[in-house]
Design an enzyme around this catalytic site. Sequence first.
Site, PDB file in Angstrom:
ATOM      1  N   HIS A 372       5.982  72.793  -0.509  1.00 19.36           N
ATOM      2  CA  HIS A 372       7.301  71.830  -0.265  1.00 19.36           C
ATOM      3  C   HIS A 372       6.799  70.816  -1.951  1.00 19.36           C
ATOM      4  O   HIS A 372       7.413  70.192  -2.703  1.00 19.36           O
ATOM      5  CB  HIS A 372       7.173  71.033   0.147  1.00 19.36           C
ATOM      6  CG  HIS A 372       8.676  71.172   1.641  1.00 19.36           C
ATOM      7  ND1 HIS A 372       8.598  71.722   2.914  1.00 19.36           N
ATOM      8  CD2 HIS A 372       9.917  71.002   0.500  1.00 19.36           C
ATOM      9  CE1 HIS A 372       9.383  71.655   2.866  1.00 19.36           C
ATOM     10  NE2 HIS A 372      10.746  71.525   2.199  1.00 19.36           N
ATOM     11  N   ARG A 478      17.804  72.543   0.015  1.00 20.05           N
ATOM     12  CA  ARG A 478      17.166  72.827   1.266  1.00 20.05           C
ATOM     13  C   ARG A 478      17.336  71.209   1.807  1.00 20.05           C
ATOM     14  O   ARG A 478      16.381  70.033   1.768  1.00 20.05           O
ATOM     15  CB  ARG A 478      15.817  72.795   0.434  1.00 20.05           C
ATOM     16  CG  ARG A 478      15.254  74.151   0.488  1.00 20.05           C
ATOM     17  CD  ARG A 478      13.904  74.415  -0.701  1.00 20.05           C
ATOM     18  NE  ARG A 478      13.486  75.512  -0.443  1.00 20.05           N
ATOM     19  CZ  ARG A 478      13.578  76.463  -1.532  1.00 20.05           C
ATOM     20  NH1 ARG A 478      14.046  75.919  -2.562  1.00 20.05           N
ATOM     21  NH2 ARG A 478      12.833  78.158  -1.493  1.00 20.05           N
ATOM     22  N   ARG A 514      21.331  74.256   4.448  1.00 19.87           N
ATOM     23  CA  ARG A 514      20.549  75.149   5.427  1.00 19.87           C
ATOM     24  C   ARG A 514      19.910  73.761   6.321  1.00 19.87           C
ATOM     25  O   ARG A 514      19.455  72.456   5.888  1.00 19.87           O
ATOM     26  CB  ARG A 514      19.101  75.926   4.555  1.00 19.87           C
ATOM     27  CG  ARG A 514      18.433  75.738   5.449  1.00 19.87           C
ATOM     28  CD  ARG A 514      17.368  77.158   5.031  1.00 19.87           C
ATOM     29  NE  ARG A 514      16.272  75.985   4.322  1.00 19.87           N
ATOM     30  CZ  ARG A 514      15.515  75.915   4.151  1.00 19.87           C
ATOM     31  NH1 ARG A 514      14.735  77.926   3.407  1.00 19.87           N
ATOM     32  NH2 ARG A 514      14.234  75.478   2.887  1.00 19.87           N
ATOM     33  N   ASN A 636      10.947  84.857   0.450  1.00 25.34           N
ATOM     34  CA  ASN A 636       9.598  84.251   0.465  1.00 25.34           C
ATOM     35  C   ASN A 636       9.013  84.680   1.710  1.00 25.34           C
ATOM     36  O   ASN A 636       7.527  84.529   1.406  1.00 25.34           O
ATOM     37  CB  ASN A 636       9.356  82.875  -0.271  1.00 25.34           C
ATOM     38  CG  ASN A 636      10.196  82.756  -1.604  1.00 25.34           C
ATOM     39  OD1 ASN A 636      10.087  83.082  -2.317  1.00 25.34           O
ATOM     40  ND2 ASN A 636      10.421  81.070  -1.559  1.00 25.34           N
ATOM     41  N   ASP A 637       9.110  83.968   3.120  1.00 28.89           N
ATOM     42  CA  ASP A 637       9.224  84.098   3.883  1.00 28.89           C
ATOM     43  C   ASP A 637       9.471  85.893   4.480  1.00 28.89           C
ATOM     44  O   ASP A 637       8.481  86.067   5.113  1.00 28.89           O
ATOM     45  CB  ASP A 637      10.231  83.069   5.129  1.00 28.89           C
ATOM     46  CG  ASP A 637       9.466  81.858   4.943  1.00 28.89           C
ATOM     47  OD1 ASP A 637       8.372  81.750   5.241  1.00 28.89           O
ATOM     48  OD2 ASP A 637      10.061  81.860   5.152  1.00 28.89           O
ATOM     49  N   ARG A 647       2.278  83.455   2.937  1.00 24.74           N
ATOM     50  CA  ARG A 647       2.080  82.772   1.496  1.00 24.74           C
ATOM     51  C   ARG A 647       1.978  81.728   0.865  1.00 24.74           C
ATOM     52  O   ARG A 647       1.732  81.333  -0.138  1.00 24.74           O
ATOM     53  CB  ARG A 647       4.039  82.497   1.376  1.00 24.74           C
ATOM     54  CG  ARG A 647       4.197  81.205   2.371  1.00 24.74           C
ATOM     55  CD  ARG A 647       6.121  81.240   2.364  1.00 24.74           C
ATOM     56  NE  ARG A 647       6.460  80.031   1.948  1.00 24.74           N
ATOM     57  CZ  ARG A 647       7.940  79.740   1.599  1.00 24.74           C
ATOM     58  NH1 ARG A 647       8.516  80.398   2.615  1.00 24.74           N
ATOM     59  NH2 ARG A 647       8.137  79.016   0.975  1.00 24.74           N
ATOM     60  N   CYS A 684      18.268  83.660  -1.501  1.00 25.68           N
ATOM     61  CA  CYS A 684      18.192  82.719  -2.098  1.00 25.68           C
ATOM     62  C   CYS A 684      15.883  82.812  -2.785  1.00 25.68           C
ATOM     63  O   CYS A 684      15.815  81.108  -2.724  1.00 25.68           O
ATOM     64  CB  CYS A 684      18.159  81.706  -1.448  1.00 25.68           C
ATOM     65  SG  CYS A 684      18.497  81.537   0.147  1.00 25.68           S
TER      66      CYS A 684
END
Length: 751
Positions: A372, A478, A514, A636-637, A647, A684
């Site tokens: 983050h 987010r 989200r 990413n995940d 990651r 995304c």
Amino acid sequence: METDHIQMLLDIGELNNLFTGSISIEAFLQKIVELVASHMKAQACSIYLYDESTDELVLKSAVGLDPGAIDSIKIKLGEGLMGHALQEMRAVCENTGEGNSISKFYPEAGEELYNCYLAIPIARGSTKIGVMAVQRGGDNYFGERDVMALRATTSQLAPMIENVKLLMLRQEGEDKKSRQISFEDLRFVKGKPASSGYAYEPSVVLQRDPMHIYLASKNPEQIFTIDDFQLSLQKTESDLERLQAQVELALSDAASLIFASHLLILKDRGFTGKIRLLISEGMNPPQAVMEVYRGYREIFQGSENPLIREKVQDIEDLCRRIIDNMYREPDDESVYQGKIVIARELYPSDLLMLSVQGISGVVLTSGGVTSHVGILARSLHIPAVIVDKAELLEIPEGTKVLIDADLGNVYINPSPEITGKFHERERAKDDLLEMTDLLRRPTVTKDGVTIRLKLNVNLLSDVSDEVIPAITEVGLYRTEFPFLIRNGFPSEEEQYIVYRKLVDMMQGKAVTFRTLDIGGDKILSYYQFDREDNPFLGMRSIRFSLFHEDIFAQQVRAILRAGAGAPMKIMFPMISSIDEFLKSRDMVYRCIKELAGQNIPFNDSPEIGLMIEIPSMVNLIDDIAAEADFFSIGTNDLIQYTLAVDRTNERVAHLFLPHHPAVLRSLKMIADAANSAGIHATICGDMANSERYVPFLLGCGFRDLSVDAIYLSRIKRVITETSIAQAEEIAANMLATKTVEEITAIIGNRI
Ligand code: PEP
Ligand code: MG
């Protein structure tokens, strides 16, 4: 008490004069141990001082022990006789030296010669200063009277020894500063990019000294009055209000409430009243502030409640501000302006503060960095690099540092060739301004196919007037950011305010909310996550929300209310089964029902979808396509979980491959399932931010890309330069490969 013991106390009283006289602090401590040893007929006597920053007792003075042991014997709190004496704040007496589980020998001090020990804590109130120990050999056991005598001695000595300790700490701090380190092997450091861009500026190290060292650096002879304290309180309050307003102006999120708890404590009469009382009893105001800080710290740190433990940070920040203002050293906010900040770690709220102060870049030297901080740095347009080199924290202030955050490179005092290359890039940046024109045009491929280009929003400042015409909607908001950059869970009302602001800013374009995605490496500073061996596989994301239904319900209600009268979508992160999706969707239905019973405007028909980021959902993709209104693919995940590569782990970063054949085929399956079910699937994750993957994604059949604001124009340009026919050919070739090697051969350096 025996006469010799009484004489010892009298002699100790005399020492006071010595201390205010001209002898060095080391000689002063030496006098004490010699005097105590002689009066107590002990073969050895030692003083250990407690270092709060390391939680260790350090041997500072001794007779009867090897002088070489001074400064090198360090004992953890709770370890050995001394550690126990201080931790439990009681006298510890042992007359055998053997067979006792708390006895710990330090052969380097020559302690094995003595078998009778007596250790007494040196303390002032609840403040731990150190330990005094005496030792004898043979059967010269210590008795009750010795304990009483040594206790009386240490309590008489405590204020003097505390002063000695502060002076020593100050000296050590100065020595450290003046120590020169070799930068030869630090000229170039390879790190990991966290937020793109580059900066070439003087550096400044952000390193907060522990509170006691900080206070020791102030002049103890400067005496203040109650009026000085009062003035400093007023100044502190107006500073905090000004900072709060600045953050609010720069970033419209509720993030700016980061100073709310400081202001609250400042207005608490209990807090300021205690300080005033100590001042009226004759204590110098900075000491009084420190004393009250210690009291709060003791109480807060002992709390079971993590939210309360976290408050220590706020109290500490506040007390520093008050003391600085008394010494008229206001926290000079221009210190960081235009600088590259080097820090071990930063909380999101630190980064916000620094961005308001106009920093140019960030270098973080610890692994304790959450993704983050990187994402936030991107939203704040601050180039950031993560490196595993603590030595960078020793760099003298003002050293020129160049960070190339696109590649993760850090150069210390770079050569003119290197800086020349970067200045060229600076000029190229100007060309990007021309891209504003491009942003206004529709997003269509070379062969006329419309692509829905969307925006990822982390902070509301990601939305600007140039950006809105370029996008069809917010593809990913987010929502964890308002949670991350604060000191406590935001209420439903506070969340509603931020969410509604975003809805209003979008002027009728949809926002995809989200729900909370925390856990893994996304840590809330105010919430104590239980320790997990594999946090990425643990209580993360939707699992957290489903476990804490009250927090989940509050958030969903805030989102639904914010979407009143506007197009909106809700999606859940990290869904691993259809059951989990249905359960989460039920929460939305439940909240809709609840809100319908109240007289509050809200959106009663949001589109409800999910993030596809766990391989289990790829296996169930047709079934979930029949349930969901839309998909959003968190590459990413998805890459992390498909390839079993953390990651955030630098050591396996070379295995984090978006173009791994398994990832590519998963993406194709998702696109096919969405297209057959007639629902939209938006990429995304970071793959959509990369020009290199755009042709493949279009060729797979994706028509929705959601990207970070800084990448919008680049991605738009690639889309307009690509035809679907071309893209399909590229995708077909890539999908036909079996190995990473093959795919690299096909695409060469395009990836
Ligand atoms: C992703 O996983 O690709 C994603 C978009 O979510 P985050 O990076 O916030 O986990
Ligand atoms: Mg994700």
